[in-house]
Scaffold this active site. Structure first.
Site, PDB file in Angstrom:
ATOM      1  N   GLY A  48       0.763  -1.191   0.002  1.00  0.00           N
ATOM      2  CA  GLY A  48      -0.094   0.031  -0.003  1.00  0.00           C
ATOM      3  C   GLY A  48       0.814   1.237  -0.133  1.00  0.00           C
ATOM      4  N   GLU A 102       4.426   3.929   5.897  1.00  0.00           N
ATOM      5  CA  GLU A 102       3.339   3.048   6.026  1.00  0.00           C
ATOM      6  C   GLU A 102       2.217   3.888   4.933  1.00  0.00           C
ATOM      7  OE1 GLU A 102       1.431   0.640   5.769  1.00  0.00           O
ATOM      8  OE2 GLU A 102       1.609  -0.907   7.562  1.00  0.00           O
ATOM      9  N   ASP A 103       1.240   3.161   4.563  1.00  0.00           N
ATOM     10  CA  ASP A 103       0.098   3.625   3.813  1.00  0.00           C
ATOM     11  C   ASP A 103      -1.004   4.102   5.007  1.00  0.00           C
ATOM     12  OD1 ASP A 103      -0.614   1.190   4.572  1.00  0.00           O
ATOM     13  OD2 ASP A 103      -1.482   0.488   2.639  1.00  0.00           O
ATOM     14  N   ASP A 106      -4.597   2.026  11.081  1.00  0.00           N
ATOM     15  CA  ASP A 106      -5.867   1.654  11.673  1.00  0.00           C
ATOM     16  C   ASP A 106      -5.779   1.421  13.018  1.00  0.00           C
ATOM     17  OD1 ASP A 106      -8.345   0.011  11.738  1.00  0.00           O
ATOM     18  OD2 ASP A 106      -8.696   0.637   9.820  1.00  0.00           O
ATOM     19  N   LYS A 134      -5.910   6.601  11.299  1.00  0.00           N
ATOM     20  CA  LYS A 134      -7.334   6.730  11.913  1.00  0.00           C
ATOM     21  C   LYS A 134      -7.216   6.794  13.600  1.00  0.00           C
ATOM     22  CE  LYS A 134      -9.224   3.749   8.399  1.00  0.00           C
ATOM     23  NZ  LYS A 134      -9.697   2.385   7.990  1.00  0.00           N
ATOM     24  N   PHE A 155     -13.639   3.115   5.803  1.00  0.00           N
ATOM     25  CA  PHE A 155     -12.703   2.513   4.834  1.00  0.00           C
ATOM     26  C   PHE A 155     -12.530   3.483   3.688  1.00  0.00           C
ATOM     27  CE2 PHE A 155     -11.538  -0.357   1.522  1.00  0.00           C
ATOM     28  CZ  PHE A 155     -10.666  -1.145   1.985  1.00  0.00           C
ATOM     29  N   ILE A 156     -11.062   3.632   3.180  1.00  0.00           N
ATOM     30  CA  ILE A 156     -10.759   4.334   2.026  1.00  0.00           C
ATOM     31  C   ILE A 156     -10.050   3.410   1.094  1.00  0.00           C
ATOM     32  CG2 ILE A 156     -10.736   6.632   3.300  1.00  0.00           C
ATOM     33  CD1 ILE A 156      -7.706   6.298   3.242  1.00  0.00           C
TER      34      ILE A 156
HETATM   35  P1  IMP Z   1      -3.616  -2.110  11.171  1.00  0.00           P
HETATM   36  O1  IMP Z   1      -2.682  -3.024  11.365  1.00  0.00           O
HETATM   37  O2  IMP Z   1      -5.027  -2.281  11.722  1.00  0.00           O
HETATM   38  O3  IMP Z   1      -2.938  -0.668  11.795  1.00  0.00           O
HETATM   39  O4  IMP Z   1      -3.944  -2.124   9.743  1.00  0.00           O
HETATM   40  C1  IMP Z   1      -3.041  -1.708   8.881  1.00  0.00           C
HETATM   41  C2  IMP Z   1      -3.375  -2.238   7.555  1.00  0.00           C
HETATM   42  O5  IMP Z   1      -4.726  -2.391   7.175  1.00  0.00           O
HETATM   43  C3  IMP Z   1      -2.910  -1.536   6.457  1.00  0.00           C
HETATM   44  O6  IMP Z   1      -1.444  -1.468   6.290  1.00  0.00           O
HETATM   45  C4  IMP Z   1      -3.759  -1.562   5.258  1.00  0.00           C
HETATM   46  O7  IMP Z   1      -3.207  -2.400   4.530  1.00  0.00           O
HETATM   47  C5  IMP Z   1      -5.071  -2.015   5.725  1.00  0.00           C
HETATM   48  N1  IMP Z   1      -6.237  -0.907   6.010  1.00  0.00           N
HETATM   49  C6  IMP Z   1      -6.581  -0.369   7.049  1.00  0.00           C
HETATM   50  N2  IMP Z   1      -7.392   0.387   6.929  1.00  0.00           N
HETATM   51  C7  IMP Z   1      -7.909   0.510   5.407  1.00  0.00           C
HETATM   52  C8  IMP Z   1      -8.424   1.382   4.549  1.00  0.00           C
HETATM   53  O8  IMP Z   1      -9.208   1.994   5.046  1.00  0.00           O
HETATM   54  N3  IMP Z   1      -8.327   1.059   3.397  1.00  0.00           N
HETATM   55  C9  IMP Z   1      -7.474  -0.184   2.908  1.00  0.00           C
HETATM   56  N4  IMP Z   1      -6.544  -0.684   3.638  1.00  0.00           N
HETATM   57  C10 IMP Z   1      -6.716  -0.450   4.898  1.00  0.00           C
HETATM   58 MG    MG Z   2      -0.801  -2.107   4.201  1.00  0.00          MG
END
Ligand code: IMP
Ligand code: MG
Length: 178
Positions: A48, A102-103, A106, A134, A155-156
């Protein structure tokens, strides 16, 4: 294009490319100031973050190195639950200043894992940069050093981020429209 469909879902325009890239410039300004003379290693988390990384690196004017990792998550057959595997950093980062790219953050779980992994490899210091954050979904308390944009807990898709592997090529960011 204010409304698009990606696979079975409808999305509406949320953040235009121009606003994203202004925010990336601010992150670049901060990194240029903070990391000058430290020769950092940037670790881009695939897939991402590729578009963010490309726009960020064009705006950096410091000595640095760039590498890529891929984190994959899956449900373990063991009761430990979610297991993540890191593929291919491919070089020593011992005693180096590292910046994760990172992209989106979340819940924060993915970057929590990356932080631990990079520290285990002997990094002197690990900073975090993310295109999107977020705050309402974040479940950890580690500091996030560089955030381009805070967003709602929705979600985006676009600008590298996917919905079921689709939509990464979109130059603007779209939000789920239900
Ligand atoms: P985390 O481990 O919960 O912080 O989630 C991180 C990963 O979930 C990111 O690196 C993304 O690949 C994916 N992700 C989380 N939110 C979104 C979103 O809104 N759109 C697309 N991918 C997301
Ligand atoms: Mg990712």
């Amino acid at each position: 294009m204010n409304r698009i469909n990606v696979l079975d879902k409808a999305f509406r325009l949320y953040i235009p490319q121009h606003d994203i890239e202004n925010a990336i410039q601010k992150v670049a300004d901060g990194i240029n100031t903070d990391m000058r003379g430290k020769n950092p290693v940037f670790v881009v988390v695939l897939s991402g973050a590729f578009m963010f990384a490309s726009e960020l690196f064009k705006r950096l004017n410091i000595d640095c190195e760039i590498c890529f990792v891929k984190l994959s998550s899956y449900e373990s057959t063991h009761s430990t639950g979610n297991v993540k595997q890191v593929i291919g950093i491919g070089r020593s980062i011992e005693n180096r200043n590292v910046v994760i790219v990172e992209d989106i953050i979340d819940t924060g779980q993915t970057v929590r894992y990356a932080l631990d992994y990079l520290r285990q490899l002997g990094a002197a210091d690990v900073k975090i940069s993310t295109l999107f954050f977020k705050p309402k979904a974040f479940q950890y308390d580690y500091p996030i050093d560089y955030v381009a944009m805070n967003i709602e807990n929705e979600f985006i898709v676009g600008y590298g981020l996917d919905y079921d592997q689709q939509g990464r090529n979109l130059p603007d960011v779209y939000i789920l429209d239900e």
